[in-house]
Design a protein around this motif. Structure first.
Motif, PDB file in Angstrom:
ATOM      1  N   GLU A  18      18.493  16.032  41.245  1.00  0.00           N
ATOM      2  CA  GLU A  18      19.847  15.520  41.476  1.00  0.00           C
ATOM      3  C   GLU A  18      20.073  14.229  40.701  1.00  0.00           C
ATOM      4  OE1 GLU A  18      20.189  15.200  45.693  1.00  0.00           O
ATOM      5  OE2 GLU A  18      20.392  17.373  46.010  1.00  0.00           O
ATOM      6  N   MET A  19      19.044  13.387  40.627  1.00  0.00           N
ATOM      7  CA  MET A  19      19.173  12.129  39.899  1.00  0.00           C
ATOM      8  C   MET A  19      19.357  12.389  38.398  1.00  0.00           C
ATOM      9  SD  MET A  19      16.626   8.837  40.178  1.00  0.00           S
ATOM     10  CE  MET A  19      15.170   9.875  40.037  1.00  0.00           C
ATOM     11  N   ARG A  20      18.588  13.335  37.869  1.00  0.00           N
ATOM     12  CA  ARG A  20      18.703  13.656  36.435  1.00  0.00           C
ATOM     13  C   ARG A  20      20.077  14.235  36.117  1.00  0.00           C
ATOM     14  NH1 ARG A  20      18.505  18.344  34.073  1.00  0.00           N
ATOM     15  NH2 ARG A  20      17.462  19.441  35.797  1.00  0.00           N
ATOM     16  N   GLU A  21      20.528  15.161  36.948  1.00  0.00           N
ATOM     17  CA  GLU A  21      21.819  15.804  36.688  1.00  0.00           C
ATOM     18  C   GLU A  21      22.969  14.812  36.806  1.00  0.00           C
ATOM     19  OE1 GLU A  21      21.803  19.014  39.475  1.00  0.00           O
ATOM     20  OE2 GLU A  21      20.641  20.351  38.161  1.00  0.00           O
ATOM     21  N   SER A  22      22.869  13.878  37.753  1.00  0.00           N
ATOM     22  CA  SER A  22      23.915  12.860  37.903  1.00  0.00           C
ATOM     23  C   SER A  22      23.990  11.958  36.672  1.00  0.00           C
ATOM     24  CB  SER A  22      23.653  12.010  39.151  1.00  0.00           C
ATOM     25  OG  SER A  22      23.788  12.779  40.327  1.00  0.00           O
ATOM     26  N   ALA A  23      22.841  11.780  36.035  1.00  0.00           N
ATOM     27  CA  ALA A  23      22.798  10.936  34.839  1.00  0.00           C
ATOM     28  C   ALA A  23      23.173  11.715  33.582  1.00  0.00           C
ATOM     29  CB  ALA A  23      21.403  10.330  34.676  1.00  0.00           C
ATOM     30  N   GLY A  24      23.415  13.021  33.722  1.00  0.00           N
ATOM     31  CA  GLY A  24      23.804  13.842  32.583  1.00  0.00           C
ATOM     32  C   GLY A  24      22.668  14.095  31.611  1.00  0.00           C
ATOM     33  N   LEU A  25      21.450  14.134  32.099  1.00  0.00           N
ATOM     34  CA  LEU A  25      20.279  14.312  31.245  1.00  0.00           C
ATOM     35  C   LEU A  25      19.729  15.732  31.350  1.00  0.00           C
ATOM     36  CD1 LEU A  25      18.458  10.971  32.145  1.00  0.00           C
ATOM     37  CD2 LEU A  25      19.787  11.449  30.072  1.00  0.00           C
ATOM     38  N   THR A  26      19.075  16.177  30.291  1.00  0.00           N
ATOM     39  CA  THR A  26      18.447  17.498  30.291  1.00  0.00           C
ATOM     40  C   THR A  26      16.968  17.371  30.649  1.00  0.00           C
ATOM     41  OG1 THR A  26      17.772  17.374  27.960  1.00  0.00           O
ATOM     42  CG2 THR A  26      20.000  18.206  28.430  1.00  0.00           C
ATOM     43  N   LEU A  27      16.348  18.507  30.894  1.00  0.00           N
ATOM     44  CA  LEU A  27      14.912  18.515  31.157  1.00  0.00           C
ATOM     45  C   LEU A  27      14.152  17.948  29.968  1.00  0.00           C
ATOM     46  CD1 LEU A  27      14.552  22.070  32.769  1.00  0.00           C
ATOM     47  CD2 LEU A  27      14.358  19.876  33.950  1.00  0.00           C
ATOM     48  N   LYS A  28      14.619  18.267  28.764  1.00  0.00           N
ATOM     49  CA  LYS A  28      13.960  17.758  27.562  1.00  0.00           C
ATOM     50  C   LYS A  28      14.102  16.241  27.454  1.00  0.00           C
ATOM     51  CE  LYS A  28      13.585  18.440  22.566  1.00  0.00           C
ATOM     52  NZ  LYS A  28      13.493  17.004  22.275  1.00  0.00           N
ATOM     53  N   ASP A  29      15.262  15.719  27.824  1.00  0.00           N
ATOM     54  CA  ASP A  29      15.463  14.261  27.796  1.00  0.00           C
ATOM     55  C   ASP A  29      14.418  13.563  28.664  1.00  0.00           C
ATOM     56  OD1 ASP A  29      17.720  14.475  26.163  1.00  0.00           O
ATOM     57  OD2 ASP A  29      19.080  14.605  27.875  1.00  0.00           O
ATOM     58  N   VAL A  30      14.238  14.081  29.859  1.00  0.00           N
ATOM     59  CA  VAL A  30      13.257  13.480  30.768  1.00  0.00           C
ATOM     60  C   VAL A  30      11.849  13.680  30.227  1.00  0.00           C
ATOM     61  CG1 VAL A  30      12.260  13.568  33.082  1.00  0.00           C
ATOM     62  CG2 VAL A  30      14.733  13.754  32.791  1.00  0.00           C
ATOM     63  N   GLY A  31      11.569  14.893  29.745  1.00  0.00           N
ATOM     64  CA  GLY A  31      10.246  15.186  29.217  1.00  0.00           C
ATOM     65  C   GLY A  31       9.858  14.263  28.077  1.00  0.00           C
ATOM     66  N   ASP A  32      10.790  14.010  27.185  1.00  0.00           N
ATOM     67  CA  ASP A  32      10.513  13.105  26.063  1.00  0.00           C
ATOM     68  C   ASP A  32      10.190  11.697  26.569  1.00  0.00           C
ATOM     69  OD1 ASP A  32      10.951  15.161  24.300  1.00  0.00           O
ATOM     70  OD2 ASP A  32      13.011  14.560  23.804  1.00  0.00           O
ATOM     71  N   TYR A  59      11.548   8.199  36.036  1.00  0.00           N
ATOM     72  CA  TYR A  59      12.826   8.861  36.302  1.00  0.00           C
ATOM     73  C   TYR A  59      13.890   7.827  36.668  1.00  0.00           C
ATOM     74  CZ  TYR A  59      12.515  14.041  36.551  1.00  0.00           C
ATOM     75  OH  TYR A  59      12.465  15.376  36.270  1.00  0.00           O
ATOM     76  N   LEU A  60      13.529   6.938  37.591  1.00  0.00           N
ATOM     77  CA  LEU A  60      14.468   5.926  38.065  1.00  0.00           C
ATOM     78  C   LEU A  60      14.941   5.036  36.916  1.00  0.00           C
ATOM     79  CD1 LEU A  60      12.569   5.018  41.345  1.00  0.00           C
ATOM     80  CD2 LEU A  60      14.906   5.925  41.260  1.00  0.00           C
TER      81      LEU A  60
END
Length: 282
Positions: A18-32, A59-60
Motif C-alpha cells: 500500500e505504501m509503494r502504490e500510494s507513492a506511485g512506484l513500481t516493483l522495479k523501482d523498489v527493487g532497484d 521502503y519508508l
C-alpha cells in the motif's frame, strides 16, 4: 531471505504494498532501491518472504514517509515477523495457521472465545486436552500426542506472569455436559473452570440451552484484540484448518460475541451452574 507466509509477514507485506502504490512506484523501482529484483519485492509484499527491518526502513525512505508514528509502527511489525517464541521448540509440530493462532495469543491484549463443543484450549486441563487430542489425531503416536498436549498447555502461560492477557469465554452448555475423557476427567475439568473463573483476568460464562437460538449457529470462534499497530483479528476453527479473519469481518464477529455474552449466565449463576454439574459427576 527466509520464506515466511505467516500472518505477521502478510500484514507487513500488505503495508509495504500500500505504501509503494500510494507513492506511485513500481516493483522495479523498489527493487532497484533496495537491491532486490522485482520478483523478490513481490514476494516481500505478499508475505511469502519475510521483510527485515532494513528493507522496511528503505521502503519508508524511498516512499518519503517521515511520520514518526508510522515509521515506528512498521518497524515494530518488521521485528515481530522475526520474533521467536516458546513455540520454536515445537517447530515440527506447529505449522500453518496454528502458528498464526499461537502468535495472536502471545501478542493479544484481550481474547474473546465462544465454544460450542469443547472447553476453550486456554482453560483445558492436561487430561481433558489429551482425551480430545487422542480422539482428533487418532493416528498420532504416543510421542506426538505428548508433544501436542505440551503445546496446548504451553499456550496457557499467557494467563500467567506480570502481564496476563484478559480472557472472556462463553461456553455452550452442551460442551460442558459432554464427558470428554470420562466422568473423572470431566469433573476435574469443571473444577478447573470454577478456579479459573476466580482469576481477575478471566471471565467464564455459560450459554444455557434454555437461551434457545443464538447468533452463532455456525460454531466456535476466537477474537483477539491486538496492540497497535495491529488490527482486531480472529480465528475460526474448521475441519479443514483455522481461518484467520481481520478488519471489518473481525469487527462483525466481535459484535456477535457481545450478543452471545449478553445471552449467557452472569458469573455468579455460571459458578452455580458449574457446581451443580460437578455434583452430578460425583
Amino acid at each position: 531471505m527466509v520464506k515466511a507466509s505467516t500472518l505477521r509477514a502478510q500484514w507487513l507485506g500488505q503495508q509495504l504494498r500500500e505504501m509503494r502504490e500510494s507513492a506511485g512506484l513500481t516493483l522495479k523501482d523498489v527493487g532497484d532501491y533496495i537491491n532486490r529484483n522485482a520478483s523478490t519485492v513481490s514476494r516481500l509484499e505478499s508475505g511469502v518472504v519475510a521483510a527485515r527491518v532494513p528493507d522496511v526502513l528503505a521502503y519508508l525512505d524511498l516512499c518519503g514517509v517521515d511520520d514518526g508514528r508510522r515509521r515506528a509502527d512498521l518497524t515494530t511489525m518488521a521485528k515481530d515477523v522475526w520474533q521467536k517464541g516458546w513455540w520454536d521448540g515445537f517447530a515440527a509440530d506447529v505449522v500453518g495457521s496454528l502458528i498464526d493462532w499461537i502468535w495472536l495469543e502471545s501478542r493479544a491484549e484481550e481474547i474473546y472465545s465462544f465454544e460450542v463443543a469443547v472447553v476453550p484450549g486456554l482453560l483445558q486441563t492436561r487430561a481433558y486436552a489429551e482425551a480430545l487430542i487422542r480422539m482428533v489425531d487418532s493416528d498420532a503416536t504416543e510421542e506426538q500426542i505428548g508433544r501436542y498436549v505440551e503445546i496446548r498447555l504451553a499456550r496457557q502461560r499467557r494467563l500467567e506472569g506480570g502481564s496476563p492477557v484478559k480472557v472472556s469465554v462463553v461456553i455452550d452448555e452442551g460442551a460442558l455436559r459432554r464427558p470428554v475423557g470420562g466422568a473423572e476427567v470431566m469433573r476435574a475439568q469443571l473444577e478447573h473452570l470454577c478456579a479459573a473463573a476466580e482469576h481477575g483476568d478471566v471471565e467464564v460464562l455459560v450459554l444455557p440451552a434454555s437461551a434457545g437460538a443464538h447468533p452463532s449457529p455456525e460454531g466456535a470462534f476466537n477474537i483477539f484484540r491486538m496492540p497497535a499497530p495491529y488490527p482486531l483479528a480472529g480465528c475460526i476453527s474448521t475441519v479443514a484448518g483455522n481461518l484467520v479473519i481481520e478488519g471489518a469481518m473481525a469487527d462483525s464477529v466481535l459484535r456477535i460475541y457481545d450478543r452471545l455474552r449478553g445471552m449467557a449466565l452472569r458469573q455468579k449463576p455460571t459458578r452455580t451452574f458449574l457446581t451443580e454439574l460437578i455434583k452430578q459427576l460425583e
